[in-house]
Design an enzyme around this catalytic site. Structure first.
Site, PDB file in Angstrom:
ATOM      1  N   ARG A 140      -8.301  -7.444  -8.552  1.00  0.00           N
ATOM      2  CA  ARG A 140      -9.159  -8.548  -8.658  1.00  0.00           C
ATOM      3  C   ARG A 140     -10.561  -8.561  -8.794  1.00  0.00           C
ATOM      4  O   ARG A 140     -10.971  -7.398  -8.767  1.00  0.00           O
ATOM      5  CB  ARG A 140      -8.844  -9.600  -7.181  1.00  0.00           C
ATOM      6  CG  ARG A 140      -9.417  -8.341  -5.951  1.00  0.00           C
ATOM      7  CD  ARG A 140      -9.750  -9.471  -4.721  1.00  0.00           C
ATOM      8  NE  ARG A 140      -9.671  -8.334  -3.636  1.00  0.00           N
ATOM      9  CZ  ARG A 140     -10.627  -7.882  -3.403  1.00  0.00           C
ATOM     10  NH1 ARG A 140     -11.743  -7.794  -3.819  1.00  0.00           N
ATOM     11  NH2 ARG A 140     -10.704  -7.034  -2.159  1.00  0.00           N
ATOM     12  N   HIS A 144     -14.706  -1.587   8.250  1.00  0.00           N
ATOM     13  CA  HIS A 144     -13.881  -1.602   7.162  1.00  0.00           C
ATOM     14  C   HIS A 144     -14.605  -2.797   6.272  1.00  0.00           C
ATOM     15  O   HIS A 144     -13.751  -3.100   5.373  1.00  0.00           O
ATOM     16  CB  HIS A 144     -12.593  -1.368   7.292  1.00  0.00           C
ATOM     17  CG  HIS A 144     -12.062  -0.414   7.994  1.00  0.00           C
ATOM     18  ND1 HIS A 144     -12.330   1.102   7.307  1.00  0.00           N
ATOM     19  CD2 HIS A 144     -11.419  -0.180   8.988  1.00  0.00           C
ATOM     20  CE1 HIS A 144     -11.890   1.824   8.347  1.00  0.00           C
ATOM     21  NE2 HIS A 144     -11.610   1.220   9.563  1.00  0.00           N
ATOM     22  N   LYS A 169       0.907  -1.134  -0.018  1.00  0.00           N
ATOM     23  CA  LYS A 169       0.127   0.024   0.166  1.00  0.00           C
ATOM     24  C   LYS A 169       0.691   1.337  -0.049  1.00  0.00           C
ATOM     25  O   LYS A 169       0.356   2.152  -0.618  1.00  0.00           O
ATOM     26  CB  LYS A 169      -1.030   0.067   1.334  1.00  0.00           C
ATOM     27  CG  LYS A 169      -1.832  -1.029   1.358  1.00  0.00           C
ATOM     28  CD  LYS A 169      -2.776  -1.215  -0.114  1.00  0.00           C
ATOM     29  CE  LYS A 169      -3.292  -2.929  -0.316  1.00  0.00           C
ATOM     30  NZ  LYS A 169      -3.934  -2.951  -1.558  1.00  0.00           N
ATOM     31  N   GLU A 172      -2.836   7.651   7.614  1.00  0.00           N
ATOM     32  CA  GLU A 172      -3.533   8.535   6.717  1.00  0.00           C
ATOM     33  C   GLU A 172      -4.433   9.572   7.401  1.00  0.00           C
ATOM     34  O   GLU A 172      -5.139   9.070   8.356  1.00  0.00           O
ATOM     35  CB  GLU A 172      -4.413   7.859   5.741  1.00  0.00           C
ATOM     36  CG  GLU A 172      -3.751   7.279   4.570  1.00  0.00           C
ATOM     37  CD  GLU A 172      -4.471   6.370   3.464  1.00  0.00           C
ATOM     38  OE1 GLU A 172      -3.985   5.781   2.647  1.00  0.00           O
ATOM     39  OE2 GLU A 172      -5.838   6.432   3.901  1.00  0.00           O
TER      40      GLU A 172
END
Lengths: 497, 165, 497, 165
Positions: A291, A234, A116, A199
């Protein structure tokens, strides 16, 4: 096109892919772990091979064994589904090395997006807007310092992450050390890698993602957006396409950025670029899922494009049959994920045997499911057991249809989050389209039961007890097919009035 | 025959006479119950309102799955009631309460110690299962009487984690 | 809009209509005969009322009783579905007289189209092309004379007819007297009216029909065509939309004529104008069905219009939301009617108990069904128990998807025509779109079984016998959930190679 | 244990030894059978090929519903076979054949008379059922031995209509 496709997955997505292969006239191979011997995907495929015991590490994650089965069965392509090995670059490489087509992007694209932190850098370089934050893996001390600079709330993410594992929102500096420790633990357990990064939290924000298709000849298009703001820890619970917050102009902008992101890593096949969208229409790259997504059907239902069949065609080297201007969205689609979790007990995963099953159907309803009567819902795997997708001419019709379909859905023997979905479909906030990623956090699951429910349950229990007692007393087997004699005589009188 | 039925702590009296007439809490009601052959599923028409439910036998009664909700209905007939010398309805629990593991997993953390006062909803234990950390919270306020587990320990479904007083 | 709708029907169409009402937020009332007490439509509705014994004349055809139930339940509208009272002008009038909205056309439009001989005259006057034939009811002697003039083959039709009852094709003059007698007998039994008329046989001809929507404000549009050439004894078995024989220009011409036909009788609500289409693109009015059709879903799937919801809106006095130019057909839809008939025994209707049921689902698949496990399939009513509808981007994809869905469909305990449908989907003629109304006549149902079927059945039967014997011998209850021990040891060896 | 199985007049010999090894007509085969709990449905893996079927017990064996086809498999084990003194396979019928009503209905017309020679597929009787006229045809050629019904008569399902010689 291929001759025989091995589907290296289980559950509803394995069946989804098997169906696409069947409709393309391709032979299919399923694989299974011990508890999945009688699973629908095993019964659906032309051939089925045993992988190993229940734990994924002994079965669905065993690259060596899966490649061996593919060779033994003579499969010339492997579809990884989502989860398990779907975003494992080593698996994609192992397929290629074995001379088998991996139905997905090239290993280098998976790697580029898999880390990431690296992905953020690549995207920044390609001019894709990213969320402000630490640009590398950090120590706890560095993280705390950076957090104070960026400001709270702040998000912790696993560098090797995905699927919400290892993610935490932290609201106060005091809570940061504990959250860092917990996130690292979870990341370590899930990915064997405890690196994390921070973040800025965009709040309120919507989770809006763009579906991308890229062939091996340099053509990249997008199929519009999906809004997936209804998440819990999430994990997406409800998705829709289009998004109530996206108009044609914003769709074009986000689509162009998503295509640019895919091109930046030499992407091919189907992929999804996830963004956070703030109330002012600013959007920030979150990550790219290299994907097929769980929620791909909502895009299929509004665009008419069968994404899994396109995956097969792209992997076989075909050119995309569409240009961007050929893609039009019609109507509105919503998906509810059906998980074996108890919404009345903090969404605790639950197992059990499915004793009764009645799936909704009729106009505009699509079910993607792994369920069957007699199935043992295993706690070894993801608690998502099915998906319910509806299409409507408008968002309002889609919501009403979803409500109708949820009420038709009977799953006996296990607890599911269906009651939660019904409550969301009835909530003013959802109906108004006022969504953001903290929707579920604010949403209170009502424990109130319908007023007549207790009364009906009481009468039902008394009558069943009464019948059982009578059966036992007279030792007569009462044919269950004959109509019950419990009819209040006054009813007939009432009709004769 | 008179039946005393308890659902969610509410009592209902259902009376079925020999000709099949049915009364609920003394009022006659129009009821028609039919079973779906070979299925644990029934269709009930109550004053023409149509209900479909699945029924499963549980101790002293039935679990009724109706409109997505599960109702536990405990049934006592008049003979049994007389034998028990009046209402057999369970008294509300004010005694100790065992908090059990809802799923098998591994204890990651224990958030309380014996003797702690806890509030309704306060986290007690973090249980890792299905690769996710799940917080087990107090279903009511009380005092931690006993902690039965420690971090790192694997637990089975139903295993007692904490006893609340 | 209404408050509460009574559905005066049973089976899959009752459920279809109940779902539409549910999605519109309307309360619903079902009615049922004795054998339908546990039918899905009874369980689905908000309220349910008993009508009477099994014969339709004592239950679903009892106008007085149905009106009485509607009043008792406080229903302000009645939807008749198809069959039973759907094209009964007296029923429509009885609803109006009781102050209840009849969800369908006005009684005079039903009457105008109900008498087939009168309808031919009306259509001719309106400039709608009709099939050449006798323009009135004729005696046998007149019929024979007329037939010699028109030429053979010739079609006999019941003046009060519909649904294929009383219809006969006659190829030779010698066969005419016997066919006339038989047709009159059947017409008398079905409609209490033995009047017949003759029509020239258009052969080869396709059955192509146009779906029409007309509001109460003078707006009439059409939703394109359906091809229903796959018929057996004038009962449709497979329908599709669009038709492989209709292009945009022909669709416009046929649509305009259908709209003219509807206007000529002051039609409102949903209706269907049926035509015969010859190979040169000439088309002839057959009849107008003044109700919802069995095959309406194929039109819904290609146009995105929910026809039943439009029926509700039109009956409530709403204006059509579309103009003709808003209607676009996208992709291709096919419907297979699932009937309890034995394709290997001359399509003989069969009854029985449904012991096992697994319905197809997944992308592009829609099931409209009355089936449930434990259901007793009654010989009292129509043998159609379900419909399977698929949508595909192209006709080829729709056929492949239909094949896949048919193979997923398991109905245990009764015989169905599913094997026939599978054979049609695999036939070159159907795939090529070479259809006409004699397709089924020419089609030979193959009795050949797949080569490995017998072998698998033999092994299965031996293993089950073996297990039963072992269970009986040791008096041990073997847990059915544990994996079978019948595994040839060499299999594991093979894997270790 | 050896099993002799007859499907569509074809004979199969299935041998299952004590360790679970299976042979078909003397050749070892890799077979894995699993039942879906609580359902009459099985999953069979035969040399890794996956088959799903429903099984129902019938006289002397099982009705196997596989890929939309129904197979009647009659099973005889080696003990029973020895008792019966060899093959118990039913000899092909060459004797009289009763043509029965496949559904209840009313006889509209009888197309043949006793003594008529009929060909395979020739109409014998017209039976009205479900408001449709259904032709009952000869399943093979032969002589009409007896006509059991007359026009106007109502018949039950399974009632004999015609005896063919």
């Amino acid at each position: 096109m291929f001759k025989k496709v091995l589907v290296a997955n289980r559950g509803e997505i394995a069946i989804r892919i098997l169906r696409a292969c069947e409709e393309r006239g391709l032979k299919t191979v399923a694989v299974f772990s011990d508890p999945d011997r009688t699973a629908l995907h095993v019964r659906y495929a032309d051939e089925a091979y045993h992988l190993g015991p229940a734990p994924a590490s002994d079965s669905y994650l065993r690259i060596d064994r899966i490649i061996q089965v593919a060779k033994e069965a003579g499969a010339d392509a492997i579809h990884p589904g989502y989860g398990f090995l779907a975003e494992n670059a080593d698996f994609a490489q192992a397929c290629i090395d074995a001379g088998i087509t991996f139905i997905g992007p090239p290993p280098q694209a998976i790697r580029a997006m898999g880390d990431k932190v690296e992905a953020r850098k690549t995207m920044q370089a390609a001019g894709v807007p990213v969320v402000p934050g630490t640009s590398d893996d950090v120590t706890d001390a560095e993280a705390i310092a950076a957090a104070l600079e960026i400001g709270f709330p702040i998000m912790i993410k696993a560098a090797a992450g995905g699927g919400g594992k290892g993610m935490r929102i932290v609201y106060r500096a005091d809570d940061l050390p504990r959250a860092l420790a917990s996130a690292r633990r979870e990341a370590k357990a899930a990915f064997g890698d405890d690196r994390i990064y921070l973040e800025k939290v965009i709040s309120p924000a919507r989770h809006v993602e763009i579906q991308v298709l890229a062939d091996q000849h340099g053509n990249v298009i997008h199929l519009g957006e999906r809004e997936c703001s209804i998440q819990r820890r999430h994990q997406k619970l409800i998705e829709e396409s289009p998004s109530p917050a996206v108009d044609e102009a914003l769709r074009r902008r986000m689509g162009e950025v998503a295509v640019r992101a895919a091109r930046a890593v030499g992407y091919t096949n189907a992929g999804t670029v996830e963004f956070l969208l703030d109330p002012d229409g600013n959007f920030y790259f979150l990550e790219m899922n290299t994907r097929l997504q769980v929620e791909h059907p909502v895009t299929e239902m509004v665009t008419g494009v069968d994404i899994v069949k396109e995956q097969l065609a792209i992997a076989a080297g075909r050119r995309l049959r569409w240009k961007q201007e050929d893609i039009h969205m019609k109507g509105w689609a919503i998906e509810c994920r059906i998980t074996a979790e108890d919404p009345f007990n903090n969404f605790m995963p639950t197992g059990g045997t499915v004793t009764y099953l009645k799936e909704p159907t009729g106009p505009g309803v699509r079910v993607e499911s792994s369920l069957y009567e007699g199935m043992e819902v295993s706690l070894h795997y993801d608690p998502m057991v099915a998906k319910l997708i509806v299409w409507g001419e408008t968002r309002a019709e889609a919501i009403l249809r979803m409500r109708r379909a949820l009420e038709e859905y009977y799953i006996g023997g296990i607890k599911t989050i269906i009651p939660f979905h019904i409550q969301v479909m009835n909530s003013t906030q959802f109906i108004a389209g006022h969504l953001d990623t903290r929707f579920v956090e604010r949403f209170t699951v009502s424990h109130e039961r319908p007023s007549d429910g207790r009364k009906v349950a009481a009468i039902a229990a008394a009558l069943i007890s009464h019948e059982r007692a009578r059966e036992a007393a007279v030792h007569i087997h009462i044919d269950q097919t004959t109509r019950s004699a419990w009819k209040w005589a006054a009813r007939l009188e009432a009709l004769r009035r | 025959m008179k039946y005393f039925v308890y659902v969610d702590d509410e009592e209902f009296v259902v009376e079925i006479d020999e000709t099949g007439n049915i009364a609920l809490d003394g009022e006659p009601v129009d009821v028609d119950l039919a079973r779906i052959p070979g299925q644990p599923v029934y269709s009930l028409l109550l004053e023409h309102r149509s209900y479909e439910f699945a029924a499963e036998e549980v101790r002293d009664g039935y679990a009724i799955l109706l409109q997505g909700e599960q109702y536990i209905a405990r049934v006592e007939d008049e003979y049994r009631r007389r034998l028990m010398g009046g209402r057999a309805r369970p008294a509300p629990t004010t005694s100790d309460m065992n908090i059990t593991a809802p799923i098998p997993g591994r204890i990651v953390k224990v958030e309380v110690r014996e003797g702690d006062e806890v509030a309704d909803g306060q986290p007690l234990v973090i249980l890792e299962a299905m690769k996710m950390e799940n917080e087990i919270r107090a279903p009511r306020g009380g005092t931690v009487q006993r902690v039965h587990v420690e971090p790192g320990q694997s637990v089975e479904q139903g295993e007692v984690l904490i006893t609340l007083g």
